[in-house]
Design a protein around this motif. Structure first.
Motif, short mmCIF file in Angstrom:
data_model
loop_
_atom_site.label_atom_id
_atom_site.label_comp_id
_atom_site.label_asym_id
_atom_site.label_seq_id
_atom_site.Cartn_x
_atom_site.Cartn_y
_atom_site.Cartn_z
N ASP A 190 0.85 -1.20 0.00
CA ASP A 190 0.00 0.00 0.00
C ASP A 190 0.88 1.25 0.00
OD1 ASP A 190 -2.02 -1.79 0.15
OD2 ASP A 190 -2.71 -1.21 2.16
N ALA A 191 1.94 1.20 0.82
CA ALA A 191 2.81 2.37 0.93
C ALA A 191 3.50 2.68 -0.41
CB ALA A 191 3.87 2.14 2.02
N GLN A 192 3.91 1.63 -1.11
CA GLN A 192 4.55 1.85 -2.41
C GLN A 192 3.57 2.43 -3.43
OE1 GLN A 192 6.30 -2.16 -2.61
NE2 GLN A 192 7.85 -1.23 -3.92
N MET A 193 2.34 1.92 -3.39
CA MET A 193 1.33 2.46 -4.32
C MET A 193 1.04 3.92 -3.99
SD MET A 193 0.71 0.25 -6.63
CE MET A 193 -0.44 1.34 -7.48
N VAL A 194 0.94 4.21 -2.70
CA VAL A 194 0.69 5.60 -2.27
C VAL A 194 1.83 6.50 -2.76
CG1 VAL A 194 0.67 7.10 -0.22
CG2 VAL A 194 -0.85 5.11 -0.34
N ASP A 195 3.04 5.98 -2.67
CA ASP A 195 4.21 6.74 -3.12
C ASP A 195 4.14 7.02 -4.63
OD1 ASP A 195 6.83 7.88 -2.84
OD2 ASP A 195 7.61 6.06 -3.79
N ILE B 244 -6.54 -2.06 -10.29
CA ILE B 244 -5.61 -3.01 -9.67
C ILE B 244 -6.35 -4.02 -8.77
CG2 ILE B 244 -3.57 -1.52 -9.82
CD1 ILE B 244 -4.05 -0.59 -6.98
N GLY B 245 -7.63 -4.19 -9.04
CA GLY B 245 -8.37 -5.25 -8.37
C GLY B 245 -8.84 -4.90 -6.98
N GLU B 246 -9.18 -5.96 -6.24
CA GLU B 246 -9.80 -5.77 -4.91
C GLU B 246 -8.74 -5.57 -3.84
OE1 GLU B 246 -12.71 -8.79 -3.92
OE2 GLU B 246 -13.43 -8.80 -5.99
N THR C 146 -7.30 0.68 2.36
CA THR C 146 -6.33 0.85 1.27
C THR C 146 -6.90 1.75 0.18
OG1 THR C 146 -5.37 -1.29 1.77
CG2 THR C 146 -4.93 -0.41 -0.42
N TYR C 147 -8.14 1.50 -0.22
CA TYR C 147 -8.77 2.37 -1.23
C TYR C 147 -8.72 3.82 -0.74
CZ TYR C 147 -11.17 -1.87 -3.11
OH TYR C 147 -11.49 -3.09 -3.63
N LEU C 148 -9.04 4.00 0.54
CA LEU C 148 -9.08 5.35 1.10
C LEU C 148 -7.70 6.02 1.03
CD1 LEU C 148 -10.89 7.42 2.55
CD2 LEU C 148 -10.27 6.34 4.73
N SER C 149 -6.66 5.23 1.34
CA SER C 149 -5.31 5.82 1.31
C SER C 149 -4.92 6.19 -0.13
CB SER C 149 -4.28 4.87 1.94
OG SER C 149 -4.11 3.73 1.13
N LYS D 79 -19.63 -5.18 -3.38
CA LYS D 79 -19.39 -4.37 -2.17
C LYS D 79 -18.21 -3.43 -2.40
CE LYS D 79 -18.47 -4.61 2.76
NZ LYS D 79 -17.19 -3.87 2.65
N ALA D 80 -17.16 -3.96 -3.03
CA ALA D 80 -15.99 -3.12 -3.31
C ALA D 80 -16.38 -1.91 -4.15
CB ALA D 80 -14.93 -3.95 -4.03
N LEU D 81 -17.25 -2.12 -5.11
CA LEU D 81 -17.67 -1.01 -5.98
C LEU D 81 -18.42 0.05 -5.20
CD1 LEU D 81 -18.57 -3.18 -9.08
CD2 LEU D 81 -17.01 -1.23 -9.11
N TYR D 82 -19.30 -0.39 -4.28
CA TYR D 82 -20.03 0.59 -3.46
C TYR D 82 -19.08 1.29 -2.49
CZ TYR D 82 -24.60 -0.58 -5.35
OH TYR D 82 -25.66 -0.72 -6.20
N ASP D 83 -18.09 0.56 -1.97
CA ASP D 83 -17.10 1.18 -1.07
C ASP D 83 -16.32 2.28 -1.81
OD1 ASP D 83 -17.74 -0.41 1.06
OD2 ASP D 83 -16.02 -1.78 0.86
N LEU D 84 -15.88 1.95 -3.01
CA LEU D 84 -15.09 2.91 -3.80
C LEU D 84 -15.90 4.17 -4.08
CD1 LEU D 84 -13.54 0.28 -6.21
CD2 LEU D 84 -12.21 1.82 -4.75
#
Ligand code: 5AD
Ligand code: FES
Length: 346
Positions: A115-120, A138-140, A145-148, A184-189
């Motif tokens: 997650d940290a690398q993607m955020v970077d 990049i999938g589920e 993580t989505y929030l970050s 659910k992932a789609l509604y979360d996003l």
């Protein structure tokens, strides 16, 4: 049939049964009737403009094993690669120079990028290109993580629901994946604030007209800003190697229906459509699509990001594809514009 299309164009939601009727009883004449309506609706919101997305396929490692996909974990013949942050930034630089204002980071579900690398990576693109949209595909991952990723500056997230029918989903995916999780992932996003893209393949193995009607009803409820659809195309090293490709005509018809169902949506005319028919992408534009997603991936990597057989443009660099697409789009009477291409509101 025409009255059903008129009803949809007037923003009345059709029943499951009505959608099945349309899908099973279409004729070339009905197709043209639908496409004319779809073009009128897209022109109301987007005029003659077509938006480009620069696709960066940054890893073809994947922990998933979807039965249809050429980069599934069990495909030991796939030659795997990962791009570094520097590689990704140089794709963006090249794309920006060519006029791209949206970058799509697409990859298999590759846990090597923490997650940290993607955020970077996301933060670096955000800093260098403040006027561009950043899209992730990049999938589920988890809600946190989505929030970050969103907080780091990503704006959009593509995650196809693949099929809204849970038993059909089970026929396309290993047991540990589920359509409930995906939905659910789609509604979360969406809740986090991403502009969300969903979608599915047309003509995937075991798909019936009833499933497609369910897909359309699910999308009417989710109301994503983007919907990507393309025909299923077999990949020789997957369990679905022996299944036939999906129909280009049916894909175009579903595109037209989507334009009426979600009038202000962003609908790509996909690479799969261009692979299944040499003029597939132009036909998609004329059926109501308003987005194209050419590839910015470096050539050595690009030829390894193969989800299905005979994928087009694997040997052409980004500048060539852009010039090629400009010619193709101009022939349809539409034109490519240099813009982030955000969704309009209804
Ligand atoms: N044919 C067509 N589309 C495919 N995808 C994956 N494999 C195939 C295939 N064999 C689509 C899936 C996925 C997207 C990235 O590509 O719908 O979500
Ligand atoms: Fe890639 Fe035509 S779009 S070569």
């Amino acid at each position: 049939m025409k009255s059903l299309i008129d009803k949809l164009a007037a923003q009345h939601i059709l029943s499951h049964e009505e959608l099945v009727t349309l899908i099973t009883q279409r004729t070339p004449e009905i197709d043209e009737y639908l496409f004319a309506k779809a073009r009128a609706v897209r022109e109301k919101y987007y005029g003659k403009e077509v938006y480009l997305r620069g696709l960066i396929e940054f890893t073809n490692y994947c922990r998933n094993d979807c039965y249809y996909c050429g980069i599934r974990k069990s495909n030991l013949h796939a030659s795997r690669y990962r791009l570094t942050k520097e590689d990704i930034l140089s794709c963006c630089e090249n794309g920006y120079g060519l006029g791209f204002r949206t970058f799509v980071l697409q990859g298999g579900e590759d846990g090597t990028y923490s997650d940290a690398q993607m955020v970077d990576i996301i933060s670096a693109i955000r800093t260098h290109y403040p006027d561009c949209a950043i899209t992730l595909s990049i999938g589920e991952r988890s809600y946190e993580t989505y929030l970050s990723f969103f907080e780091a500056g990503a704006n959009r997230y593509l995650l196809r629901h693949e099929t809204a029918n849970s038993s059909h989903y089970g026929q396309l995916h290993p047991e540990k994946m589920s359509s409930e999780e995906r939905k659910k992932a789609l509604y979360d996003l969406k809740k986090i604030g991403f502009q969300v893209g969903s979608g599915f393949m047309v003509g995937s193995p075991f798909q019936r007209p009833e499933h497609l009607a369910e897909d359309l009803l699910f999308l009417a409820e989710l109301k994503p800003q983007m919907v990507g659809i393309g025909p299923f195309i077999p990949h020789h090293d997957t369990p679905f190697a022996g299944y036939p490709s999906g129909s280009v005509e049916l894909t175009l018809f579903i595109l037209g229906l989507l334009r009426l169902l979600l009038p202000a949506s962003l609908l790509p005319s996909t690479t799969a459509l261009g692979t299944a028919d040499p003029n597939g992408r132009e036909k998609g534009i004329l059926a109501g699509a308003n987005v194209l997603m050419p590839n910015l991936t470096p050539l050595e990597a690009r030829s390894k990001y193969i989800l299905y057989d005979n994928k087009i443009c694997t040997g052409d660099d980004a500048a060539t594809c852009k010039a090629c697409l400009e010619l193709r789009v101009n022939k349809t009477g539409y034109h490519i514009v240099q813009s982030r291409g955000d969704a309009k509101s209804e």
